[in-house]
Design a protein around this motif. Structure first.
Motif, PDB file in Angstrom:
ATOM      1  N   ARG A 196       0.847  -1.199   0.000  1.00 37.66           N
ATOM      2  CA  ARG A 196       0.000   0.000   0.000  1.00 37.66           C
ATOM      3  C   ARG A 196       0.878   1.244   0.000  1.00 37.66           C
ATOM      4  O   ARG A 196       1.849   1.322   0.748  1.00 37.66           O
ATOM      5  N   TYR A 247      -0.085  12.131   0.784  1.00 35.74           N
ATOM      6  CA  TYR A 247      -0.728  13.113   1.643  1.00 35.74           C
ATOM      7  C   TYR A 247      -0.146  14.488   1.313  1.00 35.74           C
ATOM      8  O   TYR A 247       0.968  14.613   0.822  1.00 35.74           O
ATOM      9  N   LEU A 269       3.689  14.394   1.104  1.00 38.72           N
ATOM     10  CA  LEU A 269       4.209  13.248   1.844  1.00 38.72           C
ATOM     11  C   LEU A 269       3.758  11.948   1.218  1.00 38.72           C
ATOM     12  O   LEU A 269       2.606  11.809   0.803  1.00 38.72           O
ATOM     13  N   ASP A 325      -4.654  -2.596   7.376  1.00 44.23           N
ATOM     14  CA  ASP A 325      -4.842  -1.939   8.665  1.00 44.23           C
ATOM     15  C   ASP A 325      -3.549  -1.924   9.451  1.00 44.23           C
ATOM     16  O   ASP A 325      -3.542  -2.093  10.676  1.00 44.23           O
ATOM     17  N   GLU A 326      -2.483  -1.712   8.752  1.00 48.46           N
ATOM     18  CA  GLU A 326      -1.173  -1.632   9.382  1.00 48.46           C
ATOM     19  C   GLU A 326      -0.687  -0.187   9.431  1.00 48.46           C
ATOM     20  O   GLU A 326      -1.128   0.656   8.652  1.00 48.46           O
ATOM     21  N   LYS A 327       0.237   0.074  10.313  1.00 47.46           N
ATOM     22  CA  LYS A 327       0.763   1.420  10.472  1.00 47.46           C
ATOM     23  C   LYS A 327       1.418   1.908   9.197  1.00 47.46           C
ATOM     24  O   LYS A 327       2.003   1.144   8.444  1.00 47.46           O
ATOM     25  N   LEU A 328       1.309   3.231   8.974  1.00 44.04           N
ATOM     26  CA  LEU A 328       1.919   3.868   7.816  1.00 44.04           C
ATOM     27  C   LEU A 328       3.287   4.397   8.193  1.00 44.04           C
ATOM     28  O   LEU A 328       3.456   5.006   9.255  1.00 44.04           O
ATOM     29  N   PHE A 329       4.256   4.204   7.304  1.00 41.04           N
ATOM     30  CA  PHE A 329       5.582   4.771   7.455  1.00 41.04           C
ATOM     31  C   PHE A 329       5.734   5.869   6.410  1.00 41.04           C
ATOM     32  O   PHE A 329       5.504   5.638   5.224  1.00 41.04           O
ATOM     33  N   PHE A 330       6.129   7.039   6.865  1.00 45.03           N
ATOM     34  CA  PHE A 330       6.200   8.210   5.998  1.00 45.03           C
ATOM     35  C   PHE A 330       7.617   8.496   5.553  1.00 45.03           C
ATOM     36  O   PHE A 330       8.587   8.262   6.295  1.00 45.03           O
ATOM     37  N   GLY A 331       7.722   9.070   4.352  1.00 46.70           N
ATOM     38  CA  GLY A 331       8.980   9.614   3.902  1.00 46.70           C
ATOM     39  C   GLY A 331       9.161  11.029   4.443  1.00 46.70           C
ATOM     40  O   GLY A 331       8.313  11.533   5.191  1.00 46.70           O
ATOM     41  N   SER A 332      10.247  11.664   4.068  1.00 46.46           N
ATOM     42  CA  SER A 332      10.544  13.010   4.558  1.00 46.46           C
ATOM     43  C   SER A 332       9.804  14.094   3.795  1.00 46.46           C
ATOM     44  O   SER A 332       9.847  15.253   4.193  1.00 46.46           O
ATOM     45  N   TYR A 355      -8.718   2.030  14.970  1.00 47.67           N
ATOM     46  CA  TYR A 355      -7.273   1.956  15.154  1.00 47.67           C
ATOM     47  C   TYR A 355      -6.752   3.376  15.270  1.00 47.67           C
ATOM     48  O   TYR A 355      -7.150   4.251  14.495  1.00 47.67           O
ATOM     49  N   ILE A 377      -3.201   5.899  15.910  1.00 51.76           N
ATOM     50  CA  ILE A 377      -1.743   5.957  15.842  1.00 51.76           C
ATOM     51  C   ILE A 377      -1.289   7.337  16.295  1.00 51.76           C
ATOM     52  O   ILE A 377      -1.897   8.352  15.917  1.00 51.76           O
ATOM     53  N   TYR A 407       1.824   9.978  15.969  1.00 51.24           N
ATOM     54  CA  TYR A 407       3.007  10.283  15.182  1.00 51.24           C
ATOM     55  C   TYR A 407       3.711  11.499  15.777  1.00 51.24           C
ATOM     56  O   TYR A 407       3.076  12.402  16.312  1.00 51.24           O
ATOM     57  N   GLY A 460      10.637  19.902   9.179  1.00 52.81           N
ATOM     58  CA  GLY A 460      11.258  19.505   7.924  1.00 52.81           C
ATOM     59  C   GLY A 460      11.281  18.014   7.668  1.00 52.81           C
ATOM     60  O   GLY A 460      11.864  17.568   6.676  1.00 52.81           O
ATOM     61  N   LYS A 461      10.632  17.250   8.531  1.00 54.91           N
ATOM     62  CA  LYS A 461      10.627  15.798   8.367  1.00 54.91           C
ATOM     63  C   LYS A 461       9.195  15.278   8.252  1.00 54.91           C
ATOM     64  O   LYS A 461       8.247  15.956   8.599  1.00 54.91           O
ATOM     65  N   GLY A 462       9.084  14.050   7.787  1.00 55.74           N
ATOM     66  CA  GLY A 462       7.776  13.418   7.736  1.00 55.74           C
ATOM     67  C   GLY A 462       7.378  12.890   9.100  1.00 55.74           C
ATOM     68  O   GLY A 462       8.203  12.770  10.004  1.00 55.74           O
ATOM     69  N   PRO A 463       6.101  12.580   9.295  1.00 58.91           N
ATOM     70  CA  PRO A 463       5.648  12.018  10.564  1.00 58.91           C
ATOM     71  C   PRO A 463       6.341  10.689  10.860  1.00 58.91           C
ATOM     72  O   PRO A 463       6.500   9.855   9.975  1.00 58.91           O
ATOM     73  N   ARG A 520      -5.310  -0.382  19.159  1.00 59.90           N
ATOM     74  CA  ARG A 520      -6.550  -0.765  18.480  1.00 59.90           C
ATOM     75  C   ARG A 520      -7.725  -0.580  19.420  1.00 59.90           C
ATOM     76  O   ARG A 520      -7.552  -0.499  20.635  1.00 59.90           O
ATOM     77  N   TYR A 540      -9.696   1.876   5.129  1.00 57.30           N
ATOM     78  CA  TYR A 540      -8.620   2.058   6.099  1.00 57.30           C
ATOM     79  C   TYR A 540      -7.766   3.288   5.810  1.00 57.30           C
ATOM     80  O   TYR A 540      -6.548   3.239   5.864  1.00 57.30           O
TER      81      TYR A 540
END
Lengths: 113, 117
Positions: free
Chosen positions: A31, A35, A91, A99-106, B32, B34, B36, B41-44, B51, B103
């Motif tokens: 996925r 954003y 982003l 339904d898993e956590k999202l990892f973001f880039g910079s 759910y 989360i 962050y 200057g950075k992403g989350p 849950r 989701y």
């Protein structure tokens, strides 16, 4: 470093020009999300892909915006005929499952002059 | 409109103190949550998640509490350090089975945490 790579980090362009951003997600993540974030606000959802399929687009994504993920790996976000209101941080994020956590880039910081 | 919001836009604490950042949500079907952290200057950056079938979850120096009765979420940071200074966002996901759309993660506006030495 989350493993999500975005290029370029910064982009300055003149109004009316086209710009394209690239995102390389974590390799096993199917996925991929885009954003947009403006100063002082939380990120706003634009669109997301499940593998190569674009499954949802926000109403924020006008006709001037297009996103692709041709092989289910990296993705590009293109903005045509940029406007000053497009200035924001764009982003990219990826996740392993629905339904898993999202990892973001910079992010890519876009400034439209 | 946004269903996730934060009570305070800014929080200032002394180094070594505990910090509590609060978040209210309006959709009781949220599945759910989360937290962050976002530095300038950075992403989350993912901190911790919880849950809807849980009330509490602990990580390293962080604890998230979920009160579904009043639709309230909090992030507790123990022994706050200068490196904890950042904007903290809570985000929620509502699954399709609860009326959500695939989701999608929805963010609130964030709380700016400042740690004074």
């Amino acid at each position: 470093d989350t493993g999500v790579s975005q290029n370029p980090r910064h982009k300055i362009t003149k109004r009316g020009q086209n710009v394209t951003f690239r995102c390389d997600p974590i390799s096993e993540h199917n996925r991929l999300y885009w954003y947009r974030q403006t100063l002082g606000q939380g990120p706003e959802f634009l669109t997301y892909f499940q593998n190569e399929a674009q499954l949802e687009k926000s109403r924020l994504l006008s006709d001037r915006f297009s996103a692709e993920r041709p092989k289910g790996s990296f993705s590009t976000l293109e903005i045509q005929r940029t406007e000053q209101g497009d200035s924001a941080m764009y982003l990219c994020a990826s996740s392993l499952g629905y339904d898993e956590k999202l990892f973001f880039g910079s992010g890519t910081q876009l400034s439209v002059l | 409109g946004e269903s996730v919001g934060l009570h305070l836009p800014t929080l200032s604490v002394q180094e070594g103190d505990n910090s509590i950042i609060n978040c209210a949500y309006s959709n009781s079907a949220s599945d759910y949550f989360i937290w962050y952290k976002q530095e300038s200057g950075k992403g989350p950056q993912f901190i911790i998640d919880i849950r809807s079938n849980m009330d509490k979850r602990q990580g390293q120096r962080v604890t998230v509490l979920l009160n579904k009765t009043v639709k309230h979420l909090s992030l507790q940071i123990a022994a706050t350090q200068p490196g904890d200074s950042a904007v903290y966002f809570c985000a929620e996901i509502i699954g399709p089975q609860s009326g959500g759309s695939n989701y999608k993660l929805t963010f609130g506006k964030g709380t700016l945490l400042t740690v004074n030495p």
